[in-house]
Design a protein around this motif. Structure first.
Motif, PDB file in Angstrom:
ATOM      1  N   ARG A 104       0.838  -1.208   0.000  1.00 33.93           N
ATOM      2  CA  ARG A 104       0.000   0.000   0.000  1.00 33.93           C
ATOM      3  C   ARG A 104       0.870   1.254   0.000  1.00 33.93           C
ATOM      4  N   ALA A 105       1.909   1.240   0.827  1.00 35.21           N
ATOM      5  CA  ALA A 105       2.804   2.399   0.879  1.00 35.21           C
ATOM      6  C   ALA A 105       3.579   2.557  -0.433  1.00 35.21           C
ATOM      7  N   TRP A 106       3.983   1.437  -1.030  1.00 33.12           N
ATOM      8  CA  TRP A 106       4.708   1.463  -2.312  1.00 33.12           C
ATOM      9  C   TRP A 106       3.825   2.047  -3.412  1.00 33.12           C
ATOM     10  N   ASP A 107       2.572   1.588  -3.477  1.00 33.59           N
ATOM     11  CA  ASP A 107       1.642   2.093  -4.497  1.00 33.59           C
ATOM     12  C   ASP A 107       1.397   3.589  -4.316  1.00 33.59           C
ATOM     13  N   ALA A 108       1.280   4.023  -3.054  1.00 34.46           N
ATOM     14  CA  ALA A 108       1.065   5.444  -2.793  1.00 34.46           C
ATOM     15  C   ALA A 108       2.279   6.266  -3.203  1.00 34.46           C
ATOM     16  N   PHE A 109       3.473   5.718  -2.976  1.00 33.09           N
ATOM     17  CA  PHE A 109       4.694   6.423  -3.375  1.00 33.09           C
ATOM     18  C   PHE A 109       4.742   6.607  -4.891  1.00 33.09           C
ATOM     19  N   LEU A 110       4.467   5.530  -5.641  1.00 34.61           N
ATOM     20  CA  LEU A 110       4.515   5.631  -7.104  1.00 34.61           C
ATOM     21  C   LEU A 110       3.427   6.557  -7.635  1.00 34.61           C
ATOM     22  N   ALA A 111       2.263   6.569  -6.983  1.00 36.30           N
ATOM     23  CA  ALA A 111       1.189   7.455  -7.436  1.00 36.30           C
ATOM     24  C   ALA A 111       1.555   8.919  -7.256  1.00 36.30           C
ATOM     25  N   THR A 112       2.395   9.203  -6.254  1.00 36.14           N
ATOM     26  CA  THR A 112       2.759  10.592  -5.956  1.00 36.14           C
ATOM     27  C   THR A 112       4.079  11.007  -6.581  1.00 36.14           C
ATOM     28  N   TYR A 113       5.032  10.062  -6.690  1.00 33.73           N
ATOM     29  CA  TYR A 113       6.390  10.404  -7.138  1.00 33.73           C
ATOM     30  C   TYR A 113       6.900   9.494  -8.263  1.00 33.73           C
ATOM     31  N   GLY A 114       6.023   8.723  -8.869  1.00 34.52           N
ATOM     32  CA  GLY A 114       6.483   7.753  -9.865  1.00 34.52           C
ATOM     33  C   GLY A 114       7.176   8.348 -11.065  1.00 34.52           C
ATOM     34  N   TRP A 115       6.925   9.629 -11.353  1.00 33.07           N
ATOM     35  CA  TRP A 115       7.550  10.276 -12.512  1.00 33.07           C
ATOM     36  C   TRP A 115       8.873  10.964 -12.158  1.00 33.07           C
ATOM     37  N   ARG A 116       9.329  10.780 -10.916  1.00 26.34           N
ATOM     38  CA  ARG A 116      10.616  11.347 -10.499  1.00 26.34           C
ATOM     39  C   ARG A 116      11.708  10.282 -10.587  1.00 26.34           C
ATOM     40  N   GLY A 117      12.967  10.701 -10.352  1.00 27.40           N
ATOM     41  CA  GLY A 117      14.076   9.763 -10.359  1.00 27.40           C
ATOM     42  C   GLY A 117      15.391  10.462 -10.614  1.00 27.40           C
ATOM     43  N   PRO A 118      16.498   9.746 -10.512  1.00 27.48           N
ATOM     44  CA  PRO A 118      17.817  10.343 -10.756  1.00 27.48           C
ATOM     45  C   PRO A 118      17.926  10.882 -12.180  1.00 27.48           C
ATOM     46  N   LEU A 119      18.570  12.041 -12.331  1.00 23.64           N
ATOM     47  CA  LEU A 119      18.810  12.672 -13.635  1.00 23.64           C
ATOM     48  C   LEU A 119      17.504  12.826 -14.419  1.00 23.64           C
ATOM     49  N   GLU A 120      16.467  13.253 -13.712  1.00 23.01           N
ATOM     50  CA  GLU A 120      15.104  13.201 -14.224  1.00 23.01           C
ATOM     51  C   GLU A 120      14.788  14.220 -15.314  1.00 23.01           C
ATOM     52  N   MET A 121      15.616  15.232 -15.515  1.00 22.85           N
ATOM     53  CA  MET A 121      15.343  16.198 -16.576  1.00 22.85           C
ATOM     54  C   MET A 121      15.636  15.633 -17.959  1.00 22.85           C
ATOM     55  N   ASP A 122      16.282  14.490 -18.027  1.00 22.99           N
ATOM     56  CA  ASP A 122      16.581  13.819 -19.289  1.00 22.99           C
ATOM     57  C   ASP A 122      15.442  12.850 -19.597  1.00 22.99           C
ATOM     58  N   LEU A 123      14.731  13.069 -20.708  1.00 28.74           N
ATOM     59  CA  LEU A 123      13.612  12.206 -21.075  1.00 28.74           C
ATOM     60  C   LEU A 123      14.024  10.735 -21.209  1.00 28.74           C
ATOM     61  N   ALA A 124      15.282  10.502 -21.552  1.00 29.74           N
ATOM     62  CA  ALA A 124      15.737   9.128 -21.771  1.00 29.74           C
ATOM     63  C   ALA A 124      15.924   8.359 -20.474  1.00 29.74           C
ATOM     64  N   ARG A 125      15.974   9.039 -19.342  1.00 30.39           N
ATOM     65  CA  ARG A 125      16.244   8.361 -18.076  1.00 30.39           C
ATOM     66  C   ARG A 125      14.975   7.728 -17.513  1.00 30.39           C
ATOM     67  N   PRO A 126      15.056   6.475 -17.075  1.00 26.38           N
ATOM     68  CA  PRO A 126      13.882   5.841 -16.460  1.00 26.38           C
ATOM     69  C   PRO A 126      13.514   6.509 -15.148  1.00 26.38           C
ATOM     70  N   ARG A 127      12.253   6.384 -14.776  1.00 27.53           N
ATOM     71  CA  ARG A 127      11.732   6.969 -13.546  1.00 27.53           C
ATOM     72  C   ARG A 127      11.398   5.850 -12.561  1.00 27.53           C
ATOM     73  N   TYR A 128      11.023   6.223 -11.353  1.00 27.10           N
ATOM     74  CA  TYR A 128      10.694   5.224 -10.339  1.00 27.10           C
ATOM     75  C   TYR A 128       9.625   4.259 -10.838  1.00 27.10           C
ATOM     76  N   ALA A 129       8.620   4.774 -11.544  1.00 24.37           N
ATOM     77  CA  ALA A 129       7.549   3.908 -12.030  1.00 24.37           C
ATOM     78  C   ALA A 129       8.027   2.983 -13.146  1.00 24.37           C
ATOM     79  N   ASP A 130       9.080   3.364 -13.864  1.00 26.79           N
ATOM     80  CA  ASP A 130       9.615   2.529 -14.938  1.00 26.79           C
ATOM     81  C   ASP A 130      10.490   1.413 -14.402  1.00 26.79           C
ATOM     82  N   ASP A 131      11.267   1.727 -13.385  1.00 21.51           N
ATOM     83  CA  ASP A 131      12.266   0.789 -12.876  1.00 21.51           C
ATOM     84  C   ASP A 131      12.273   0.834 -11.345  1.00 21.51           C
ATOM     85  N   PRO A 132      11.600  -0.127 -10.688  1.00 24.97           N
ATOM     86  CA  PRO A 132      11.568  -0.136  -9.218  1.00 24.97           C
ATOM     87  C   PRO A 132      12.956  -0.166  -8.588  1.00 24.97           C
ATOM     88  N   GLY A 133      13.938  -0.707  -9.327  1.00 24.54           N
ATOM     89  CA  GLY A 133      15.294  -0.800  -8.794  1.00 24.54           C
ATOM     90  C   GLY A 133      15.891   0.550  -8.438  1.00 24.54           C
TER      91      GLY A 133
END
Length: 514
Positions: free
Chosen positions: A221-250
């Motif tokens: 439940r907490a994981w799903d809530a995190f992705l719903a709120t921040y799934g489009w974020r991630g390292p080096l996120e201004m680069d469209l080519a970089r995967p986001r949290y929702a793309d790669d759980p790793g």
């Protein structure tokens, strides 16, 4: 249309540059420096010492001429949303904040479930890009502007009659509710603490268990809530080519693994809550010692801070949600081209331009693989040879540097961006995944984005080459109570792993102990 040399901004090598030679027809180097200091202290020092006679463009650019004033009414009209909503947030903060929250929730709902992914890629981008820009400048940027304006008024309203008043004023500039990046780090920390240390010993296996829903229900439940709120974020996120949290759980799991320490140690949520409470207590103390006029001003300034100072990262957060939508649509295009045998992997779509993809849609014979090789040749050279891009460079390739600072032996001086004094061993990182930051390490980086936030949990202090009081790393460091110094030229080569230092975030100094 402006010629290349007449413009204000241009793109080269995948990066955006500002033509300061043209800007200097409107502002002196010293004024440019003052405007840059909050975001990048090092750049501000460089700009302050630019030789204007040498570097100002030989002729005034067309947009800086007096006749361009006839376009001022049109510009003001286009900025009416930004100007009007900023003033509204200052004059009627409660009502403005309620409207702001409604618009933010509605826009996020639209971008997460109300877009037409059946549109051709270029049509998709064109349809939604302009409304996204209008939304940012009409809704989130005014909120940010009001918060920054209130913070900028604190010192003037409080005054500097005593050291106690100055100290209380500083506390008004910390502890903001609603900062999405600080809250994202706290959410990751909470997720990490819901798992055992042994769960992080095999991250691919942990990701598989999450994807197969073979985890405790509370965690999922907490994981799903995190992705719903921040799934489009991630390292080096201004680069469209970089995967986001929702793309790669790793991505999130690796960051969580840095937080999974055995003892209770530092808790970012507890520290942040304490900062919020101390700000409110400082406000109460200032009100008690102020006259009626100062009390009235303090009340308005503090209410704006309470409601809007935490929006510092909201414009980027919302813009990245739009970026994520474009990324998803681009990957759909990439998968189609893979099925047609024109690309080898869906992610290869990010190595060509939108114009290339539009041309490919009209010309089935266009060799996208050859275009991809051509487009990436120079970028691969850059990646191999350039580790950090200089903040200021001239057209002849000369890298401008700030003048040497007067420093005591064994000290490096920069900008004080988060108070406190901490001693610890240096840990130099060029990217957030390079190596773990152990509890008490002094994290040294060129700059940071939100993908670095989890590393702040273990770090005792933070030292940045690029940054100022409004830079992401400085904001998170203050909210997490970590001393931080920014703007130290070539700090990545001056400090080395294991070296013991004292970071004085109050004075803006790093002292070498070994």
């Amino acid at each position: 249309d402006l010629a290349f040399e007449e413009g204000l901004w241009f793109f080269a090598g995948g990066r955006m540059y500002q033509n300061l030679s043209n800007v200097m027809w409107l502002a002196s180097p010293q004024k440019l420096a003052k405007g840059s200091a909050a975001g990048d202290a090092l750049m501000a020092e460089i700009l302050a010492h630019i030789d204007a006679k040498r570097y100002r463009a030989a002729t005034r650019p067309p947009w800086a001429r007096l006749r361009m004033l006839r376009f001022a009414p049109r510009l003001l009209w286009r900025l009416r949303g930004f100007i009007g909503n900023t003033l509204w947030a200052i004059l009627a903060p409660e009502r403005a904040h309620r409207a702001y929250q409604r618009k933010v929730e509605a826009y996020e709902a639209k971008l997460t479930s109300g877009l037409d992914y059946g549109l051709p890629l270029d049509a998709f981008r064109r349809r939604y890009a302009a409304p996204n820009t209008r939304y940012l400048f009409g809704v989130t940027m005014p909120a940010l502007g009001a918060g920054l304006a209130a913070l900028g008024l604190v010192d003037s309203v409080v005054g500097k009659k005593s050291a106690e008043a100055v100290a209380l004023a500083e506390k008004l500039k910390l502890g903001f509710t609603g900062n999405v990046v600080a809250e994202m780090g706290i959410a990751l920390f909470r997720l990490a603490r819901m798992l055992n240390r042994s769960d992080f010993e095999d991250l691919p296996r942990l990701a598989e268990r999450i994807e197969q829903r073979r985890m405790p229900a509370a965690f999922l439940r907490a994981w799903d809530a995190f992705l719903a709120t921040y799934g489009w974020r991630g390292p080096l996120e201004m680069d469209l080519a970089r995967p986001r949290y929702a793309d790669d759980p790793g991505l999130a799991l690796r960051q969580m693994s840095f937080m999974a320490v055995e003892d209770e140690g530092f808790d970012p949520e507890v520290t942040h809550s304490r900062q919020v409470e101390e700000r409110r207590q400082a406000y109460d103390a200032l009100v008690r010692r102020s006259g009626w006029l100062r009390r009235a001003l303090l009340r308005r300034v503090h209410r704006i801070i309470e409601l809007f100072a935490g929006t510092r990262d909201t414009p980027k957060h919302q813009n990245l949600l739009f970026y994520y939508a474009v990324r998803k649509r681009a990957l759909m295009e990439g998968r189609r081209l893979v099925r047609e045998g024109r690309l080898d992997a869906a992610e290869d779509v990010f190595d060509v331009t939108f114009r290339d993809l539009e041309a490919a849609a009209h010309d089935p014979s266009l060799d996208l693989r050859a275009l991809r090789a051509e487009r990436t040749r120079f970028l691969k050279t850059l990646e191999a040879q350039v580790k950090e891009f200089p903040p200021v460079i001239d057209s002849r390739g000369r890298i401008l540097r700030p003048p040497p600072r007067p420093e005591k032996p064994g000290e490096l001086s920069g900008m004080a961006v988060s108070p406190g004094v901490v001693r610890g061993p240096v840990k130099v990182l060029r990217d957030p995944h390079e190596k773990p930051v152990e509890k008490g390490d002094v994290l040294v980086a060129y700059t940071t984005d939100p993908g670095w936030t989890p590393l702040f949990v273990n770090a005792g202090a933070v030292v940045l080459e690029v940054g100022g009081v409004l830079q992401h790393g400085a904001v998170v460091a203050r909210e997490y109570g970590k001393p931080c110094v920014a703007g130290i030229d070539r700090v990545m080569t001056k400090l080395h792993d294991g070296q013991r230092v004292e970071v004085d975030g109050t004075a803006g100094v790093v002292r070498l102990l070994s």
